[in-house]
Design a protein around this motif. Structure first.
Motif, PDB file in Angstrom:
ATOM      1  N   LEU A  96       0.871  -1.168   0.000  1.00 43.69           N
ATOM      2  CA  LEU A  96       0.000   0.000   0.000  1.00 43.69           C
ATOM      3  C   LEU A  96       0.912   1.223   0.000  1.00 43.69           C
ATOM      4  N   ILE A  97       0.541   2.232  -0.761  1.00 45.24           N
ATOM      5  CA  ILE A  97       1.352   3.443  -0.772  1.00 45.24           C
ATOM      6  C   ILE A  97       0.482   4.638  -0.429  1.00 45.24           C
ATOM      7  N   CYS A  98       0.842   5.328   0.621  1.00 48.64           N
ATOM      8  CA  CYS A  98       0.059   6.491   1.049  1.00 48.64           C
ATOM      9  C   CYS A  98       0.471   7.701   0.228  1.00 48.64           C
ATOM     10  N   THR A  99      -0.488   8.261  -0.496  1.00 50.24           N
ATOM     11  CA  THR A  99      -0.162   9.396  -1.359  1.00 50.24           C
ATOM     12  C   THR A  99      -0.065  10.683  -0.562  1.00 50.24           C
ATOM     13  N   ILE A 122       3.463   0.539   2.905  1.00 49.43           N
ATOM     14  CA  ILE A 122       3.010  -0.434   3.903  1.00 49.43           C
ATOM     15  C   ILE A 122       2.877  -1.801   3.254  1.00 49.43           C
ATOM     16  N   TYR A 132       0.317  -2.554  -6.409  1.00 44.07           N
ATOM     17  CA  TYR A 132       0.366  -1.413  -5.508  1.00 44.07           C
ATOM     18  C   TYR A 132      -1.016  -0.793  -5.404  1.00 44.07           C
ATOM     19  N   PHE A 133      -1.444  -0.595  -4.169  1.00 47.40           N
ATOM     20  CA  PHE A 133      -2.686   0.146  -3.947  1.00 47.40           C
ATOM     21  C   PHE A 133      -2.328   1.522  -3.407  1.00 47.40           C
ATOM     22  N   TYR A 134      -2.913   2.530  -4.012  1.00 48.74           N
ATOM     23  CA  TYR A 134      -2.627   3.895  -3.578  1.00 48.74           C
ATOM     24  C   TYR A 134      -3.814   4.450  -2.806  1.00 48.74           C
ATOM     25  N   GLY A 135      -3.546   5.289  -1.853  1.00 48.14           N
ATOM     26  CA  GLY A 135      -4.630   5.891  -1.076  1.00 48.14           C
ATOM     27  C   GLY A 135      -4.093   6.588   0.150  1.00 48.14           C
ATOM     28  N   ILE A 136      -4.938   6.686   1.163  1.00 41.28           N
ATOM     29  CA  ILE A 136      -4.590   7.413   2.381  1.00 41.28           C
ATOM     30  C   ILE A 136      -4.491   6.434   3.549  1.00 41.28           C
ATOM     31  N   CYS A 137      -3.389   6.471   4.238  1.00 40.61           N
ATOM     32  CA  CYS A 137      -3.182   5.536   5.344  1.00 40.61           C
ATOM     33  C   CYS A 137      -3.882   6.020   6.611  1.00 40.61           C
ATOM     34  N   GLU A 138      -3.979   5.112   7.535  1.00 37.42           N
ATOM     35  CA  GLU A 138      -4.647   5.326   8.815  1.00 37.42           C
ATOM     36  C   GLU A 138      -4.209   6.641   9.480  1.00 37.42           C
TER      37      GLU A 138
END
Lengths: 152, 152
Positions: free
Chosen positions: B101-104, B110, B138-144
């Motif tokens: 996972l990649i936090c943009t 992650i 890879y999933f992109y989005g906003i982490c916790e």
DNA sequence: TTACCTGCAAAGGGTTTGCAGAGTC
DNA sequence: GACTCTGCAAACCCTTTGCAGGTAA
């Protein structure tokens, strides 16, 4: 929706976006939008530059990069990295959601659609407390044609 | 397997590979192998170069790129493209299969492990007549953490 | 009119290449 | 001793940046 209506719709969406962000509606930006949606498949800055130059509509690379950023932000295109450090783009507006197989033997890029992935994505998002915005999935291997042409 | 045995095993595998391909077993190659497996997580050529220089074992970038290619081919490491045109690498030998996972927002990378993906991969391979060798998901989005810190 | 945009060219940064000297086999 | 590998530096290529002139608002 026929092709002409589709183009008008694109222009409308892009215009809305530019207005909303306070960006100018320059002829170059619409020419680039039009060019991108005129061809199928993936493209990169170089191919876009050349194909526009071919039609006697030369825009500078700086403007291309600038406009590409706007199209990315307005979710009309997406960015790919096919492991060769050349950034590729693809239009996504009104396209079926899909991912890619990449043949490491002949370089073919094959699209596929597997709805299961969407479900898995949602599951992972819940599990990891992650808000997905987009994904980038590539499977590497040998495609059908290359398998056939290899001697047994 | 303890760490020392693991290192010996790595050297053995790499040696076997070099022999098989008729490549020379130079001290630089083994030093690079050792350095890569001494640290956790992702690395790139620059970070590898600096961390070796730090230990007074300077190797040229040319040799780094050369050796990285050998390690890729011997399946001890894999290559990543995290959308910023800097190529990243990761050791994969004796590591659990995982994706990212990649936090943009904050740039965090992650790792996660979801066995369902493996099954989907096999299904797609059958469906598309494609022989998978490796994948890049890879999933992109906003982490916790970033979600929490955003004002409501 | 003003601020933003375009075009040009140069700079930037990661990667590749050519060549001479060193070291493996 | 032959031939590959290393190190260095320059070349390469895609992308970014700075600046002057142009143009949308």
């Amino acid at each position: 929706m026929n092709q002409e209506n589709s183009r008008e719709n694109l222009k409308y969406i892009f215009t809305q976006y530019l207005d909303k962000k306070g960006h100018r509606k320059t002829p170059e930006r619409f020419a680039i939008l039009d060019e991108i949606f005129s061809f199928q498949g993936h493209f990169n800055i170089k191919s876009l530059y050349l194909s526009m130059k071919d039609k006697n509509y030369t825009v500078s690379r700086a403007t291309l990069y600038n406009t590409i950023d706007l199209l990315l932000e307005s979710n009309l295109i997406i960015k790919h990295q096919f492991r060769n450090n050349i950034t590729c783009y693809e239009k996504i507006f009104e396209c079926a959601r899909h991912d890619h197989l990449i043949c490491t033997s002949c370089g073919a890029v094959i699209e596929f659609n597997e709805p299961e992935i969407q479900k898995t994505e949602e599951k992972i998002a819940r599990m990891m407390n992650f808000t997905m915005t987009h994904r980038s999935i590539y499977f590497y291997g040998i495609c059908e044609n290359c398998l056939i042409s290899v001697c047994p």
